[in-house]
Write an enzyme that holds these catalytic residues in place. Structure first.
Site, PDB file in Angstrom:
ATOM      1  N   LYS A  43       2.594 -15.029   3.108  1.00 44.41           N
ATOM      2  CA  LYS A  43       2.840 -15.810   1.890  1.00 44.41           C
ATOM      3  C   LYS A  43       4.346 -16.071   1.834  1.00 44.41           C
ATOM      4  CE  LYS A  43       1.570 -17.699  -2.037  1.00 44.41           C
ATOM      5  NZ  LYS A  43       0.781 -18.948  -2.094  1.00 44.41           N
ATOM      6  N   ASP A  47      -3.367 -18.032   0.985  1.00 42.09           N
ATOM      7  CA  ASP A  47      -4.310 -18.770   0.126  1.00 42.09           C
ATOM      8  C   ASP A  47      -5.056 -19.817   0.951  1.00 42.09           C
ATOM      9  OD1 ASP A  47      -1.857 -20.069   0.394  1.00 42.09           O
ATOM     10  OD2 ASP A  47      -1.828 -20.881  -1.645  1.00 42.09           O
ATOM     11  N   ASP A  56      -6.864  -6.580   4.120  1.00 38.20           N
ATOM     12  CA  ASP A  56      -7.937  -5.920   3.364  1.00 38.20           C
ATOM     13  C   ASP A  56      -8.839  -6.973   2.734  1.00 38.20           C
ATOM     14  OD1 ASP A  56      -9.320  -3.795   2.035  1.00 38.20           O
ATOM     15  OD2 ASP A  56      -8.218  -4.300   0.204  1.00 38.20           O
ATOM     16  N   TYR A  81       0.815  -1.213   0.000  1.00 34.98           N
ATOM     17  CA  TYR A  81       0.000   0.000   0.000  1.00 34.98           C
ATOM     18  C   TYR A  81       0.851   1.266   0.000  1.00 34.98           C
ATOM     19  CZ  TYR A  81      -4.787  -1.689   0.850  1.00 34.98           C
ATOM     20  OH  TYR A  81      -6.035  -2.229   0.735  1.00 34.98           O
ATOM     21  N   ASP A 109     -12.906  -8.424   4.067  1.00 34.86           N
ATOM     22  CA  ASP A 109     -14.126  -8.407   3.240  1.00 34.86           C
ATOM     23  C   ASP A 109     -14.724  -9.813   3.186  1.00 34.86           C
ATOM     24  OD1 ASP A 109     -13.728  -5.687   2.551  1.00 34.86           O
ATOM     25  OD2 ASP A 109     -14.425  -6.037   0.496  1.00 34.86           O
TER      26      ASP A 109
HETATM   27  C1  IPM Z   1     -10.655  -0.736   3.611  1.00 33.44           C
HETATM   28  C2  IPM Z   1     -10.784  -0.121   2.245  1.00 33.44           C
HETATM   29  C3  IPM Z   1      -9.599   0.780   1.963  1.00 33.44           C
HETATM   30  C4  IPM Z   1      -8.347  -0.093   1.998  1.00 33.44           C
HETATM   31  C5  IPM Z   1      -9.685   1.590   0.658  1.00 33.44           C
HETATM   32  C6  IPM Z   1     -10.914   2.468   0.629  1.00 33.44           C
HETATM   33  C7  IPM Z   1      -8.454   2.419   0.418  1.00 33.44           C
HETATM   34  O1  IPM Z   1     -10.946  -1.118   1.284  1.00 33.44           O
HETATM   35  O2  IPM Z   1     -10.550   0.027   4.595  1.00 33.44           O
HETATM   36  O3  IPM Z   1     -10.683  -1.959   3.716  1.00 33.44           O
HETATM   37  O4  IPM Z   1      -7.965  -0.688   0.984  1.00 33.44           O
HETATM   38  O5  IPM Z   1      -7.720  -0.161   3.053  1.00 33.44           O
HETATM   39 MG    MG Z   2     -11.180  -3.058   2.093  1.00 31.49          MG
END
Ligand code: IPM
Ligand code: MG
Length: 347
Positions: A186, A218, A242, A136, A246
């Protein structure tokens, strides 16, 4: 107690409004809420996604309640002008390096999970995601190769000190929970991950009572849907965290439920739902505000040390869900404000 409220783009203002109503309902003495511009809205108004006055406000506050950033209208802009730079900039400038993303199945949501109910009901995990390093924040660019093609490149790197400080957060979190820490990397391919694994293993010596395991990312992605109940605390880098967070959100029913805290060395923190600005439903009053309301609870707990008030909010959300309060993401029809009302009633 000063809180900067940075609502941002898309559904950010709608969901943040409900979290502010919940905070105000607690009638905390000395609570001051201040609003600032971030994201695409800030780029449009001030020519930058993170204006200096917003950053200054964030610096002088005890905590930041953040909505979401991201706006398709800005996707063609130079990267430094894109909305996402606001959240990345705040995390970096305030040295908020530890991101806590809890995922637990609420009673009544067994059928909302993308997983079978008996698999989903075992979920009670915490992802501890490093937030200031990794691919990042490495150097990046787009260059032209000798044959004329464009090549995009991003440097992935972790220094020992960056890994050490997040590893400590992971181990301490595990001490306060079920005593198990899984470090995800990884290391079979990446040198960044080899250093990560070596340092986490060193730090483990300070926490003999915590059971440490290592897992390739993975495999972790696979285990998270195969048997998520095996995880207590997961510590991982910025990119893997990240992605896995999700994924974890759908395992507990919806990305509209996952809250997060971004912390540094002190008690100041930034609190945000893990979801984005959802431009497809923005302005329609149908976004689920629960993740933001639960983020406000984390704010009370971690930055203001108001544990009782934090649990009151969490209990109110849990009651609402148990009573069948559902927004569209959970298969229901209730709108953002109605969900806010339902939580306020139970509070
Ligand atoms: C998160 C989001 C952010 C990230 C984006 C909006 C930059 O996806 O907080 O998970 O990638 O960290
Ligand atoms: Mg995110």
């Amino acid at each position: 107690m000063k809180i900067a409220v940075l609502a941002g783009d898309g559904i950010g203002p709608e969901v943040t409004r409900e979290a502010v109503r919940v905070l105000e309902a607690l009638r905390l003495p000395d609570l001051v809420l201040m609003e600032g511009d971030v994201g695409g809205v800030a780029t449009k108004r001030h020519g930058t996604p993170l204006p200096a006055e917003t950053l200054e406000m964030a610096r002088t506050c005890d905590a930041i309640l953040f909505g979401a950033v991201g706006d398709p209208d800005c996707d063609h802009l130079d990267r430094h002008l894109r909305p996402e730079q606001a959240i990345l900039g705040l995390r970096k400038e305030l040295e908020l390096f530890a991101n806590l993303r809890p995922a637990k199945l609420f009673n009544g949501l067994e059928d909302a999970s993308a997983l079978r109910p008996e698999v989903a009901s075992a979920i009670d995990l915490l992802i501890v995601r490093e937030l200031n390093g990794d691919v990042y924040f490495g150097e990046k660019g787009i260059r032209t190769l000798p044959d004329g093609q464009r090549q995009g490149w991003d440097m992935m790197a972790y220094s020992e000190s960056e890994v050490r400080r997040i590893a400590h957060v992971g181990f301490r979190a595990a001490q306060g929970r079920r005593g198990r820490l899984c470090s995800v990397d990884k290391a079979n391919v990446l040198e960044t991950s080899q250093v990560w694994r070596d340092v986490v293993t060193e730090v483990a010596r300070d926490y003999p009572e915590v059971e440490l395991s290592h897992m390739y990312v993975d495999n972790a992605a696979m285990q998270l849907v195969r048997n998520p109940g095996q995880f207590d605390v997961v510590v991982t880098g910025n990119l893997f965290g990240d992605i896995l967070s999700d994924q974890a959100s759908m395992c507990v029913g919806s990305i509209g439920l996952l809250a997060s805290a971004s912390l540094g060395e002190g008690s100041r923190g930034l609190y945000e739902p893990i979801h984005g600005s959802a431009p497809d439903i923005a302005g329609q009053g149908k976004a689920n505000p629960m993740a933001t309301i639960l983020s406000a609870a984390m704010l009370l707990r971690h930055s203001l040390h108001l544990e009782d008030q934090a649990s009151r909010i969490e209990t109110a959300v849990a009651k609402a869900l148990a009573d069948g309060v559902r927004s569209g993401d959970l298969g229901g029809t209730m709108g953002t404000a109605a969900i806010g009302d339902a939580i306020l009633e139970r509070l």
